[in-house]
Design a protein around this motif. Structure first.
Motif, mmCIF file in Angstrom:
data_model
loop_
_atom_site.group_PDB
_atom_site.id
_atom_site.type_symbol
_atom_site.label_atom_id
_atom_site.label_comp_id
_atom_site.label_asym_id
_atom_site.label_seq_id
_atom_site.Cartn_x
_atom_site.Cartn_y
_atom_site.Cartn_z
ATOM 1 N N UNK A 84 39.199 48.153 42.738
ATOM 2 C CA UNK A 84 38.669 48.852 41.637
ATOM 3 C C UNK A 84 37.697 48.085 41.134
ATOM 4 N N UNK A 85 36.441 48.772 40.951
ATOM 5 C CA UNK A 85 35.248 48.030 40.392
ATOM 6 C C UNK A 85 34.353 47.896 41.640
ATOM 7 N N UNK A 86 34.611 47.891 42.869
ATOM 8 C CA UNK A 86 33.630 47.994 43.855
ATOM 9 C C UNK A 86 32.863 48.977 44.099
ATOM 10 N N UNK A 87 31.655 48.876 44.447
ATOM 11 C CA UNK A 87 30.832 50.240 45.118
ATOM 12 C C UNK A 87 31.659 51.053 45.856
ATOM 13 N N UNK A 88 31.723 52.227 45.482
ATOM 14 C CA UNK A 88 32.369 53.453 46.121
ATOM 15 C C UNK A 88 32.081 53.544 47.684
ATOM 16 N N UNK A 89 30.719 53.562 48.051
ATOM 17 C CA UNK A 89 30.276 53.720 49.394
ATOM 18 C C UNK A 89 30.735 52.281 50.334
ATOM 19 N N UNK A 90 31.218 51.228 49.567
ATOM 20 C CA UNK A 90 31.669 50.017 50.406
ATOM 21 C C UNK A 90 32.870 49.802 50.795
ATOM 22 N N UNK A 91 33.958 50.934 50.233
ATOM 23 C CA UNK A 91 35.286 50.950 50.370
ATOM 24 C C UNK A 91 35.548 51.042 51.768
ATOM 25 N N UNK A 92 36.626 50.228 52.468
ATOM 26 C CA UNK A 92 36.868 50.302 53.775
ATOM 27 C C UNK A 92 38.057 51.142 53.854
#
Length: 265
Positions: A84-92
């Protein structure tokens, strides 16, 4: 000789002007235009990268869970460990899926979906027990692939108990050595999946003695000799017809579906 008249000169000029049109020469874009386009492309690319990775507009703020039956959404979120809080595009998303299936064996499949602009959706499909195996005072649920995936304190409603007690002598012992316990469990699962619905509701135990010696214990003390898991649909049809023809019988044998038999009353 007299020179050409004015009328003749006008005719010659008109003929020249009516000839094929001249092609315009290709002029390459000026350096200024090229520079402007290049700068615009760099700015657009930089802005896109900043929007996806640097801005606060497209970051994970919500993790939703759907499809759970026994598991709770909180259990799924905890095991998923979505950043949570990470860029959405970078989620693995593949990593989250693998982690969920590893940590929660009850999960059969899961889809991890980016829900733009700020969410991750976890769409879960849980395994369904076909049989349960007794382990001490508890039971282990087994799905339709023979996978043992969860321990529960009591049998789920309508799910029969697997009695896997192959004989250690004779043909049963040879069957156990040849196929192994896991294969015998899978054979029992296949039989359970072929039991007619009306009979399945009354089935209490699926008993396995060997590969070709599988039987059912029904409510009211009735039994069904099923044999192996082969010819399952034919055996199911034979059992349905046999029970209609002999509703008071106590023992049914469909191990040879072309010659079913019943006995007792």
């Amino acid at each position: 000789m007299a020179g050409p008249t004015a009328a003749a000169e006008r005719g010659a000029r008109q003929q020249e002007s009516s000839g094929p049109p001249r092609r315009r020469r290709f002029r390459p874009p000026r350096l200024r235009v090229i520079v402007i386009l290049a700068v615009a492309l760099v700015l657009l690319s930089s802005g896109t990268v900043w929007l996806l990775y640097g801005s606060n507009w497209l970051r994970v703020e919500r993790v939703s869970v759907s499809g759970t039956r026994v598991l709770t959404p909180a259990q799924v979120r905890e095991a998923a460990e979505v950043p949570v809080g990470a860029p959405l595009v970078s989620v693995d998303t593949d990593g989250i899926e693998a982690r969920l299936r590893r940590e929660l064996r009850r999960i059969d499949s899961v889809d991890v979906v980016r829900s733009w602009p700020r969410g991750i959706d976890l769409e879960v499909t849980e395994r369904t027990p076909v049989l349960v195996m007794r382990e001490g005072r508890e039971y282990v649920e087994v799905d339709d692939e023979g996978i043992r995936y969860a321990t529960v304190s009591r049998t789920p409603e309508g799910v029969p108990v697997l009695d896997l007690t192959p004989s250690r002598s004779g043909t049963a012992a040879a069957s156990l050595r040849r196929f192994g316990a896991d294969r015998l469990v899978l054979e029992a699962v296949r039989v359970a999946g072929r039991i007619p619905a009306a009979v399945a509701r009354a089935t209490r135990t699926v008993k396995v003695r060997s590969y070709d010696d599988i039987s059912l214990s029904l409510s009211g003390g009735r039994t069904v000799a099923w044999g192996s898991s082969e010819n399952g649909p034919a055996k199911a049809r034979a059992l349905t017809a046999l029970m209609k023809a002999a509703p008071d019988a106590r023992h049914f044998d469909v191990s040879v579906p072309s010659a079913p038999a019943s006995s007792g009353s």
